[in-house]
Design an enzyme around this catalytic site. Structure first.
Site, PDB file in Angstrom:
ATOM      1  N   SER A 145      56.198  11.290   0.560  1.00 43.45           N
ATOM      2  CA  SER A 145      55.304  10.809   1.701  1.00 43.45           C
ATOM      3  C   SER A 145      54.165   9.747   1.097  1.00 43.45           C
ATOM      4  O   SER A 145      54.785   8.597   0.997  1.00 43.45           O
ATOM      5  CB  SER A 145      54.648  12.359   1.987  1.00 43.45           C
ATOM      6  OG  SER A 145      53.942  12.066   3.251  1.00 43.45           O
ATOM      7  N   ASP A 299      52.178   6.335   7.403  1.00 44.93           N
ATOM      8  CA  ASP A 299      52.600   6.568   5.798  1.00 44.93           C
ATOM      9  C   ASP A 299      54.060   6.351   5.710  1.00 44.93           C
ATOM     10  O   ASP A 299      54.874   6.106   6.519  1.00 44.93           O
ATOM     11  CB  ASP A 299      52.135   7.830   5.533  1.00 44.93           C
ATOM     12  CG  ASP A 299      52.966   8.823   5.926  1.00 44.93           C
ATOM     13  OD1 ASP A 299      53.823   8.772   6.916  1.00 44.93           O
ATOM     14  OD2 ASP A 299      52.890   9.899   5.232  1.00 44.93           O
ATOM     15  N   ASP A 303      55.632   9.965   8.816  1.00 45.61           N
ATOM     16  CA  ASP A 303      55.394  11.600   9.679  1.00 45.61           C
ATOM     17  C   ASP A 303      53.917  11.567   9.781  1.00 45.61           C
ATOM     18  O   ASP A 303      53.163  12.336  10.694  1.00 45.61           O
ATOM     19  CB  ASP A 303      55.824  12.877   8.662  1.00 45.61           C
ATOM     20  CG  ASP A 303      55.145  12.747   7.364  1.00 45.61           C
ATOM     21  OD1 ASP A 303      54.562  12.022   6.928  1.00 45.61           O
ATOM     22  OD2 ASP A 303      55.418  13.930   6.660  1.00 45.61           O
TER      23      ASP A 303
END
Length: 553
Positions: A145, A299, A303
């Site tokens: 992430s 990002d 998400d």
């Protein structure tokens, strides 16, 4: 014990050269060996995530293989039908994401489980959507992430399309504890193309995702000529965010060229976390050049999404504020369309601000709270699928994660970008800005102020320090210069879902919470106040900030 595990790894004949060299370099550093081998990586609020490198407490092909093998056993335990439904796998652009996705696919296929494999990089929301679209038993997203470039991760999803809850995580970790991955015969794995039960996915899934996403547009009564600067922060979002904006008719979209293409080293990105304004340095410069209205950053796995508003001064919109802006915009548009809101519900986390509750009361829409993480937010939608008690229309948390509707059961920066652009275009057509919209809401419901902070504690000593800090706060009955504590909630003692979260209330409208992060070595502080005027709200937050910082330091 950790030294014995280190020695076994170092003498493992099949250990690849890079990991072997890494272990040889630390042979005289007991602290480094201990940090890498004192425990195994565990599932947190967003799956398995850690620093790349050699060791059981690191992300590498052995720890990934062990998790994949544990997943395979969990699926096989559910019978032949589960194996036939299979697992869908996607990855981002980080270092070793490709290799981790391939070894996961091979191990699952070797165990007789059908595998659907995306070619190339894909955003996390696409993976989450594909689970429901393909009706698989599980899904795997290889990503860390928004973490720094030295990290990677293994996000694990279950059949409803949301990330696994503690029951599945515990089951897989229990299976994992019985596996010695150094005994696994990696030579038994075939070439990828030799597995008949591995299917490479076409663009059909992507087309379906866009079709479903467009069903959640809120209004066309907007100025589509607004100027948008967008940066994917060298991640996966470029193609998908630009596509959804184009499909909605937003043509004045300017992409930060240096951050347009995927780059797992983030060589042109100061910070891959768009919560931090440093991530926007190049985007702000482009916005000034183009006289843009808003600046959007997603990002690296697309998400989460953050927004700045351009003007004489840059207006940074926090995750909490964007949450109640989107919530108000959603409810007002649905009400105008005469949508049935009777059983509609919004879900937020226990560490997210309460302004949305005041807004939703106007529309008689229920707001529910969950523990942190979208696995818990979207689990409410899963529950309501069966009970039909409510219809999930919107979920969000303060860390810039949002989702609309029920076709994706995880935070989704793509659909959120679409709604943000609609909201900005709607306001511009009426001569207003996002900042104006925030002030309008506050004039109706109260003035919102917040303080969010993180305190980092690396290594083994850091874990102990965080435990001591949490224990110290647990024993607190008052805080200097703050009003009397009217209520204290310790979620660690929750009978159904214990979690290491503390929450202190100072009246109905002011509170703060703290918890250790589930993805990074840090303690997070969340403080909120809604006042009858801005000065009062600011004053309360400043007092909480001072008290919390002094106690931690």
């Amino acid at each position: 014990m950790y030294r014995e595990i280190y020695d076994r790894w170092l003498s493992y004949p099949s250990l690849n050269d890079d990991l072997k060299k890494e272990l040889e370099l630390i042979k005289d550093s007991d602290d480094e060996i201990k940090d890498r081998f004192f425990k195994e990586l565990e599932f947190g609020t967003a799956g398995l995530r850690g620093i790349l490198g050699a060791g059981t407490n690191r992300m590498n092909y052995l720890t990934v293989a062990k998790t994949a093998l544990s997943l395979a056993h969990a699926i096989k335990n559910r019978g032949e039908e589960a194996c036939k439904r299979g697992v869908v796998i996607a990855r981002d652009m980080r270092k070793f994401s490709y290799e981790f996705s391939i070894i996961t696919a091979k191990i699952l296929a070797e165990n007789g489980i059908k595998v659907y494999l995306f070619t190339g990089i894909r955003p996390t929301p696409i993976l989450a959507y594909s689970i429901r679209y393909l009706n698989t038993i599980s899904g795997v997203m290889i990503t860390a992430s928004h973490n720094p470039k030295s990290y990677n991760g293994f996000k694990l999803y279950w059949e409803n399309g949301s990330q696994i809850l503690d029951d599945i995580a515990s089951e897989i970790q229990e299976i994992s504890s019985t596996i010695d991955i150094l005994d696994y015969d990696f030579d038994s794995l075939k070439e990828l193309g030799e597995y008949e039960n591995i299917k490479f996915l076409s663009e059909k899934v992507i087309t379906s995702y866009f079709r479903e996403t467009l069903k959640h547009t809120l209004t066309d009564d907007i100025d589509k000529n607004i100027k948008i600067v967008y940066t994917p922060l060298s991640g996966c979002g470029n193609r998908y965010v630009r596509k959804i904006l184009d499909l909605r008719g937003f043509k004045n979209v300017f992409v930060v060229e240096e951050q347009e293409n995927p780059d797992g080293t983030f060589s042109n990105v100061k910070n891959p976390n768009p919560e931090n304004i440093e991530a926007f340095d190049k985007a702000i410069a482009l916005a000034k050049e183009k006289d843009a209205d808003i600046i959007i950053a997603t990002d690296p796995d697309s998400d989460r999404v953050a927004v700045l508003e351009n003007g004489d001064e840059i207006f940074q919109i926090t995750g909490n504020v964007m949450g109640f802006l989107l919530g108000d915009f959603l409810l007002e548009r649905m009400s105008e369309r005469n949508d049935n809101l009777k059983n509609s519900a919004i879900v937020k986390t226990i560490v997210t601000g309460d302004m949305i509750e005041r807004i939703s009361d106007k529309y008689n829409v229920a707001v529910f709270e969950t523990l942190t993480g979208f696995k818990n937010i979207c689990n409410m939608a899963n529950i309501w699928d069966k009970s039909c008690e409510h219809e999930f229309i919107f979920g969000y948390e303060e860390s810039i994660g949002y989702v609309f509707g029920d076709h994706v059961r995880d935070k989704d920066a793509i659909i959120t970008t679409m709604v943000i652009a609609e909201m900005a275009g709607y306001l511009k057509k009426r001569g207003k800005t996002l900042k104006d919209f925030k002030e309008d809401i506050e004039s109706k419901y109260g003035y919102f102020e917040e303080y969010l902070d993180s305190f980092y504690f690396e290594g083994i000593d850091g874990i102990e320090k965080m435990q001591n800090i949490m224990n110290s706060f647990r024993e607190s009955e008052s805080f200097y210069d703050l009003p009397e504590i009217t209520s204290k909630i310790d979620y660690l003692h929750d009978e159904n879902n214990p979690s290491n979260v503390l929450k202190f209330y100072f009246g109905e409208d002011t509170w703060f919470a703290l918890r250790p992060s589930g993805t990074e070595p840090k303690i997070k502080i969340y403080a909120y106040s809604i006042g009858e005027n801005k000065e009062k709200a600011v004053e309360m937050i400043e007092k909480i900030k001072k008290a919390a910082q002094e106690k931690i330091n």
